[in-house]
Design a protein around this motif. Sequence first.
Motif, PDB file in Angstrom:
ATOM      1  N   CYS A 185      46.506  56.330  26.554  1.00 30.49           N
ATOM      2  CA  CYS A 185      45.554  55.237  26.802  1.00 30.49           C
ATOM      3  C   CYS A 185      45.609  54.798  28.265  1.00 30.49           C
ATOM      4  O   CYS A 185      44.569  54.568  28.884  1.00 30.49           O
ATOM      5  N   TYR A 226      41.179  50.216  22.349  1.00 32.44           N
ATOM      6  CA  TYR A 226      40.531  51.532  22.306  1.00 32.44           C
ATOM      7  C   TYR A 226      41.217  52.405  21.256  1.00 32.44           C
ATOM      8  O   TYR A 226      40.559  53.019  20.416  1.00 32.44           O
ATOM      9  N   ALA A 227      42.547  52.446  21.291  1.00 32.71           N
ATOM     10  CA  ALA A 227      43.292  53.263  20.325  1.00 32.71           C
ATOM     11  C   ALA A 227      43.054  52.767  18.905  1.00 32.71           C
ATOM     12  O   ALA A 227      42.869  53.568  17.982  1.00 32.71           O
ATOM     13  N   GLU A 228      43.025  51.454  18.724  1.00 35.98           N
ATOM     14  CA  GLU A 228      42.787  50.908  17.391  1.00 35.98           C
ATOM     15  C   GLU A 228      41.355  51.186  16.930  1.00 35.98           C
ATOM     16  O   GLU A 228      41.100  51.347  15.740  1.00 35.98           O
ATOM     17  N   ILE A 255      39.670  53.935  17.695  1.00 39.13           N
ATOM     18  CA  ILE A 255      39.703  55.339  17.255  1.00 39.13           C
ATOM     19  C   ILE A 255      40.331  55.422  15.857  1.00 39.13           C
ATOM     20  O   ILE A 255      39.829  56.132  14.981  1.00 39.13           O
ATOM     21  N   LYS A 302      40.331  53.151  13.607  1.00 40.28           N
ATOM     22  CA  LYS A 302      39.377  52.598  12.642  1.00 40.28           C
ATOM     23  C   LYS A 302      38.348  53.649  12.236  1.00 40.28           C
ATOM     24  O   LYS A 302      38.016  53.783  11.066  1.00 40.28           O
ATOM     25  N   ARG A 303      37.867  54.410  13.218  1.00 36.37           N
ATOM     26  CA  ARG A 303      36.910  55.480  12.915  1.00 36.37           C
ATOM     27  C   ARG A 303      37.549  56.545  12.029  1.00 36.37           C
ATOM     28  O   ARG A 303      36.919  57.077  11.118  1.00 36.37           O
ATOM     29  N   GLN A 304      38.802  56.868  12.318  1.00 40.48           N
ATOM     30  CA  GLN A 304      39.489  57.895  11.539  1.00 40.48           C
ATOM     31  C   GLN A 304      39.731  57.457  10.097  1.00 40.48           C
ATOM     32  O   GLN A 304      39.781  58.296   9.196  1.00 40.48           O
ATOM     33  N   LEU A 329      46.117  60.071  15.327  1.00 41.50           N
ATOM     34  CA  LEU A 329      45.587  59.288  16.444  1.00 41.50           C
ATOM     35  C   LEU A 329      45.975  59.912  17.778  1.00 41.50           C
ATOM     36  O   LEU A 329      45.141  60.044  18.683  1.00 41.50           O
ATOM     37  N   ALA A 354      43.824  62.918  18.433  1.00 38.77           N
ATOM     38  CA  ALA A 354      42.468  62.555  18.847  1.00 38.77           C
ATOM     39  C   ALA A 354      42.449  62.059  20.291  1.00 38.77           C
ATOM     40  O   ALA A 354      41.555  62.423  21.075  1.00 38.77           O
ATOM     41  N   LEU A 355      43.437  61.258  20.664  1.00 37.14           N
ATOM     42  CA  LEU A 355      43.497  60.745  22.042  1.00 37.14           C
ATOM     43  C   LEU A 355      43.741  61.876  23.047  1.00 37.14           C
ATOM     44  O   LEU A 355      43.137  61.892  24.126  1.00 37.14           O
ATOM     45  N   THR A 367      40.559  63.770  23.537  1.00 39.69           N
ATOM     46  CA  THR A 367      39.669  63.001  24.416  1.00 39.69           C
ATOM     47  C   THR A 367      40.103  63.153  25.866  1.00 39.69           C
ATOM     48  O   THR A 367      39.269  63.363  26.757  1.00 39.69           O
TER      49      THR A 367
END
Length: 169
Positions: free
Chosen positions: A105, A114-116, A118, A120-122, A141, A144-145, A148
């Motif tokens: 991050c 921002y991490a939270e 992502i 939430k989407r997951q 997570l 995914a980060l 990105t």
Amino acid sequence: MSARHSAQDAPSAAESHARRSLLARIHCLRRDAGWSEDEYRDILQGRTGKRSAADLDFAALGKVIDQLAPLVASQVKARAANDWAFIDKASAEKRPLLRKVFAVCRALGAGRRYAEGIAKRQSGGVARRLEMMSYEELHKLVAALVNTQRSKAAAAAKTAAVTPPGAQP
């Protein structure tokens, strides 16, 4: 007071726009600092003698921004450091993953929210706080980060390769 006199005193459209921009900047600083309405008005009165930024002239608005910007920046920076303080209290199993989330991050110029987001989407729209996530959720997570981060680095490298030296991208 005559209509002619008030027309002469009316600010031009450019002055009016500049003033609204300064007022908006002051209110953005207030929001970023997380001050309540009363805290903001107390700080404003202490620095200017006025309880409302709307009562300030153009020069005073600029001075207030010059005074508040460094103060707000230091508060935001301190709050950001505290946002990640929970990592040291996490279980030994989760700490390395949480540190990786923090590092990625930071490299992306993003924060904990921002991490939270992502996470939430997951999880299909369920809000997730980092300290409450399981090891498996943190592992996903981090993946995914990192993806990105890689895609942003590849896009930056591609832009740098296409742009001739000295030209604006």
